[in-house]
Design a protein around this motif. Structure first.
Motif, PDB file in Angstrom:
ATOM      1  N   VAL A  51      -5.443   0.575  -1.040  1.00 22.45           N
ATOM      2  CA  VAL A  51      -4.228  -0.042  -1.589  1.00 22.45           C
ATOM      3  C   VAL A  51      -2.910   0.788  -1.736  1.00 22.45           C
ATOM      4  O   VAL A  51      -2.061   0.582  -1.453  1.00 22.45           O
ATOM      5  CB  VAL A  51      -4.521  -0.870  -2.727  1.00 22.45           C
ATOM      6  N   ILE A  52      -3.161   1.794  -2.516  1.00 22.57           N
ATOM      7  CA  ILE A  52      -2.183   2.792  -2.821  1.00 22.57           C
ATOM      8  C   ILE A  52      -1.664   3.418  -1.352  1.00 22.57           C
ATOM      9  O   ILE A  52      -0.372   3.543  -1.424  1.00 22.57           O
ATOM     10  CB  ILE A  52      -2.656   3.993  -3.792  1.00 22.57           C
ATOM     11  N   VAL A  69       0.736   0.715  -0.009  1.00 19.82           N
ATOM     12  CA  VAL A  69       1.958   0.651  -0.617  1.00 19.82           C
ATOM     13  C   VAL A  69       2.902   1.979   0.074  1.00 19.82           C
ATOM     14  O   VAL A  69       4.138   1.784   0.021  1.00 19.82           O
ATOM     15  CB  VAL A  69       1.936   0.595  -2.138  1.00 19.82           C
ATOM     16  N   LEU A  70       2.387   3.178  -0.099  1.00 17.00           N
ATOM     17  CA  LEU A  70       3.278   4.232   0.209  1.00 17.00           C
ATOM     18  C   LEU A  70       3.558   4.188   1.552  1.00 17.00           C
ATOM     19  O   LEU A  70       4.369   4.748   1.710  1.00 17.00           O
ATOM     20  CB  LEU A  70       2.348   5.476  -0.478  1.00 17.00           C
ATOM     21  N   VAL A  96       1.529  10.537  -7.661  1.00 16.02           N
ATOM     22  CA  VAL A  96       1.747   9.397  -6.921  1.00 16.02           C
ATOM     23  C   VAL A  96       2.739   8.526  -7.413  1.00 16.02           C
ATOM     24  O   VAL A  96       4.032   8.038  -6.960  1.00 16.02           O
ATOM     25  CB  VAL A  96       0.487   8.400  -7.074  1.00 16.02           C
ATOM     26  N   THR A 156       7.211   8.720  -6.892  1.00 15.88           N
ATOM     27  CA  THR A 156       7.490   8.534  -5.622  1.00 15.88           C
ATOM     28  C   THR A 156       7.825   6.544  -5.707  1.00 15.88           C
ATOM     29  O   THR A 156       8.620   6.056  -4.858  1.00 15.88           O
ATOM     30  CB  THR A 156       6.701   8.090  -4.456  1.00 15.88           C
ATOM     31  N   LEU A 157       7.418   5.896  -6.678  1.00 11.98           N
ATOM     32  CA  LEU A 157       7.544   4.512  -6.864  1.00 11.98           C
ATOM     33  C   LEU A 157       8.713   4.257  -7.672  1.00 11.98           C
ATOM     34  O   LEU A 157       9.021   2.861  -7.790  1.00 11.98           O
ATOM     35  CB  LEU A 157       6.323   4.001  -7.523  1.00 11.98           C
ATOM     36  N   GLN A 192       5.213  -1.094  -7.498  1.00 13.48           N
ATOM     37  CA  GLN A 192       4.442  -0.396  -8.740  1.00 13.48           C
ATOM     38  C   GLN A 192       3.407  -1.321  -9.060  1.00 13.48           C
ATOM     39  O   GLN A 192       2.222  -0.797  -9.163  1.00 13.48           O
ATOM     40  CB  GLN A 192       5.603  -0.289  -9.536  1.00 13.48           C
ATOM     41  N   ALA A 221       0.550  -0.516  -6.463  1.00 17.30           N
ATOM     42  CA  ALA A 221       0.018   0.892  -6.591  1.00 17.30           C
ATOM     43  C   ALA A 221      -0.883   1.197  -7.856  1.00 17.30           C
ATOM     44  O   ALA A 221      -1.969   1.690  -7.530  1.00 17.30           O
ATOM     45  CB  ALA A 221       1.165   2.000  -6.381  1.00 17.30           C
ATOM     46  N   LEU A 250      -4.890   2.259  -8.376  1.00 20.07           N
ATOM     47  CA  LEU A 250      -5.281   3.120  -9.271  1.00 20.07           C
ATOM     48  C   LEU A 250      -6.338   2.831 -10.206  1.00 20.07           C
ATOM     49  O   LEU A 250      -7.399   3.514 -10.558  1.00 20.07           O
ATOM     50  CB  LEU A 250      -4.051   3.687 -10.136  1.00 20.07           C
TER      51      LEU A 250
END
Lengths: 337, 311
Positions: free
Chosen positions: A308-309, A312-313, B89, B92-93, B101, B104, B108
């Motif tokens: 998922v991360i 998004v990135l 991480v 960058t958001l 946000q 991500a 996490l």
């Protein structure tokens, strides 16, 4: 202007391929003696349906609802509670689910749509949580343990007892909602909703009562999730508070984004990819690297998290969204050489 | 229903509210200033609790069972972890929209829960109440556990500290300035990136304090951060996003209402309606009480009880 079908457009061939493959899947499952695929893909299509519903306000209305799992629960518990009292008529289940769903969505919508941005995300989450705690405390309907449903809904002429029948009912709902949304987003109503997404203030200045449009959009989107909940309860023969946990709301957003937010078919692609990956990781059997695979099998959720991360990135447009955007760019390039 | 029970429950509510404040303060600060939603805040609370419980249960340099050491490891660990995650991480958001946000940090949470499960196992991990605080204190004829008193005390001290930090120091001035116009603060030559990281560290440190405090009274287990995170979100939305004062009052209100509601609402309902109905509806209504409170507050004041004035 008459819409023409462009066979080389991803907007045609991706949905056609997916829906075609889904339509043929039970045949394959039967030939390969893998009936398990039918239930697996039934579940996947149910979540695809819910993600489609969410995407309607998320992608087209710009409203990040973090609480759509609530409506899955409404649909599931409508089946569960009515069956508990001996009512097995599917029409009644569906009507009851939608009536409660519409009332609830209208009530919640009136409150949550007064807020925007961050507050909106959190307050939708909080309302879903409220629903979760409500069903957990319904001790007479199983509370924490959930409610077993003895028989699937009956519809007079047919019933859903067979897995294959249920599978095709789910597929029919999925296709119907997909085509319905296809015309809805191009309608006047859909245009206003999309206008609100890009600039609400301007829409207000143009004289549109945006609140009403957003409310109706929110209610429609919620009802698709209610139907998905109705189907989910029928599939699992179980209504559980776990359908309403907040992670499910998060999963639905991930599916919508993974496939391509704000595209018609993206959520379906996202749901299929997300749940197939999940199924693959959680059922890994030790093969080449037994040690690694054992850890992965136990802690596959961590991998989903990283997935998922990373999405998004680095892959914000989503699979289907990427294809659609590439095509749109090409078209724009052709229009202005 | 006796007056003693009421007082004990009030204190319980206060203690819960204080824990909520510790989490809400960090979250609302990061929110107000960086316009960043960090759902993983609850995970940092969980990690803080694990670090502290681990340090308490295992000998470090030959010392075992020292609450002070547990506090250092728990709080220090969560600050370091917070800063590492922020640098790797999250930074960058900041420029992205809220949806990114949320997604991500949602990812996490999944990662942190599995990390905790991987290292410490799926079952709960216990941390005992330190011996010196294991007794109870007699207050106006009512016995109340000393440890819970300490939680209330620490929470109020942190609140006071935050007030002084934000209202009376240069850092606090920069934080307030950053909240109203971060670009301008940056243009005036303040290293806003460093300020953000420090602020984020402060927030996760407070989450670590909450984790440390909660360790001995709740079970430390994977996923312990999520339920309290959602209540914390209710707190900051009710109090007004970005407002420490709002977070403080809303945390206490939510803590007290939730605790009192769970105990007294079922009793109250039995006196009003039929018993069977009250038994069914009592717990249901009680667990929904804080969400109803939030809905009512937002219906009248969409900005929360203490809206932050920008500009």
């Amino acid at each position: 202007m008459k819409p023409t079908v462009n066979f080389t457009s991803p907007r045609f061939y991706v949905p056609a391929l997916f829906l075609g493959a889904l339509a043929l899947l039970p045949v394959y499952a039967m030939l390969a003696h893998q009936p398990f695929y039918v239930t697996l893909f039934s579940r996947i299509m149910i979540f695809a349906l819910a993600a489609l519903g969410l995407n309607f306000i998320l992608g087209y209305g710009g409203l990040v609802s973090f609480g759509h799992a609530l409506y899955l629960g409404v649909g599931a518990y409508a089946v569960g509670i009515l069956s508990f009292h001996g009512i097995t008529n599917g029409w009644l289940h569906l009507v009851a689910a939608l009536v409660v769903g519409i009332l609830l969505a209208a009530l919640i919508g009136v409150v949550v749509l007064r807020t925007s941005g961050m507050t909106f995300i959190m307050i939708t989450l909080a309302f879903a949580q409220m629903g979760y705690f409500f069903v957990v405390s319904l001790k007479s309907y199983g509370g924490d343990d959930g409610l077993t449903i003895d028989n699937r809904s009956t519809f007079g002429l047919f019933d859903l007892a067979s897995n294959t029948v249920l599978y095709y009912v789910i597929l029919a709902f999925l296709a119907a909602v997909f085509f319905l949304f296809g015309s809805l987003v191009e309608s006047r109503f859909g245009m206003v909703l999309r206008g609100v997404k890009s600039n609400e203030r301007r829409m207000l200045a143009l004289g549109f009562p945006t609140f009403r449009y957003k409310l109706v959009g929110y209610i429609i989107s919620a009802q698709v999730c209610v139907i998905a909940g109705f189907l989910l309860a029928n599939l699992t023969k179980f209504a559980s508070p776990s359908y309403m946990v907040w992670q499910v709301s998060g999963d639905l957003i991930v599916m919508a984004v993974l496939g391509g937010m704000g595209t018609l078919f993206g959520p379906v692609v996202g749901a299929v990819v997300y749940l197939v990956v999940e199924e693959f990781l959680s059922s890994l059997t030790p093969g080449w690297f037994p040690k690694v695979e054992e850890v992965l099998n136990k802690h596959w959720l961590a991998l989903m998290g990283i997935f998922v991360i990373a999405m998004v990135l680095g892959f914000r447009k989503g699979f289907y969204g990427y294809l659609v955007e590439r095509e749109l760019k090409k078209e724009a390039g052709r229009a202005q050489p | 229903m006796s007056i003693e029970l009421l007082i004990v429950q009030l204190l319980n509510g206060l203690q819960y509210g204080v824990l909520l404040f510790l989490l809400a303060a960090g979250l609302t600060l990061v929110f107000g200033i960086m316009n960043f939603v960090n759902l993983a805040h609850g995970s940092l609370y969980m990690m803080g609790a694990y670090f502290a419980a681990w340090a308490y249960n295992n000998p470090i340099f030959g010392i075992q069972g020292s609450f002070i050491l547990a506090a250092i490891v728990g709080i220090g660990g969560s600050i370091i972890l917070g800063i590492v995650v922020e640098r790797l991480v999250l930074f960058t958001l900041y420029e992205r929209d809220h949806l990114d946000q949320v997604l991500a940090t949602f990812g996490l949470i999944l990662v942190f829960n599995e990390v905790a499960r991987f290292i410490w196992g799926p079952s709960s991990y216990y941390m005992e109440v330190p011996e010196k605080l294991s007794g109870s204190i007699n207050l106006l004829g009512i016995d109340y556990p000393a440890y819970r008193f300490m939680i209330i005390g620490v929470g109020l001290l942190v609140a006071l500290g935050m007030f002084l930090l934000i209202q009376k120091t240069r850092i606090g001035m920069l934080i307030r300035a950053g909240a109203s116009n971060a670009t301008m603060v940056g243009a005036l030559g303040i290293n806003i990136k460093l300020l953000n990281t420090l602020l984020f560290g402060l927030g996760t440190g407070l989450a670590g304090v909450a984790g440390l405090m909660a360790g001995p009274i709740l079970s430390v287990q994977p996923g312990m951060g999520e339920p309290i995170l959602i209540v914390t979100l209710v707190v900051i939305v009710t109090g007004g996003i970005g407002s420490i004062r709002g977070a403080f009052f809303a945390a206490l209100i939510v803590g007290v209402i939730d605790t009192i509601g769970r105990v007294f609402l079922p009793i109250l309902l039995t006196t009003m309606v039929e018993k069977s109905l009250a038994q069914a509806a009592g717990p249901a209504t009680a667990s929904m009480l804080i969400y109803l409170l939030m809905a009512v507050v937002l219906a009248f004041k969409p900005q929360g009880l203490f809206p932050v004035k920008h500009g």
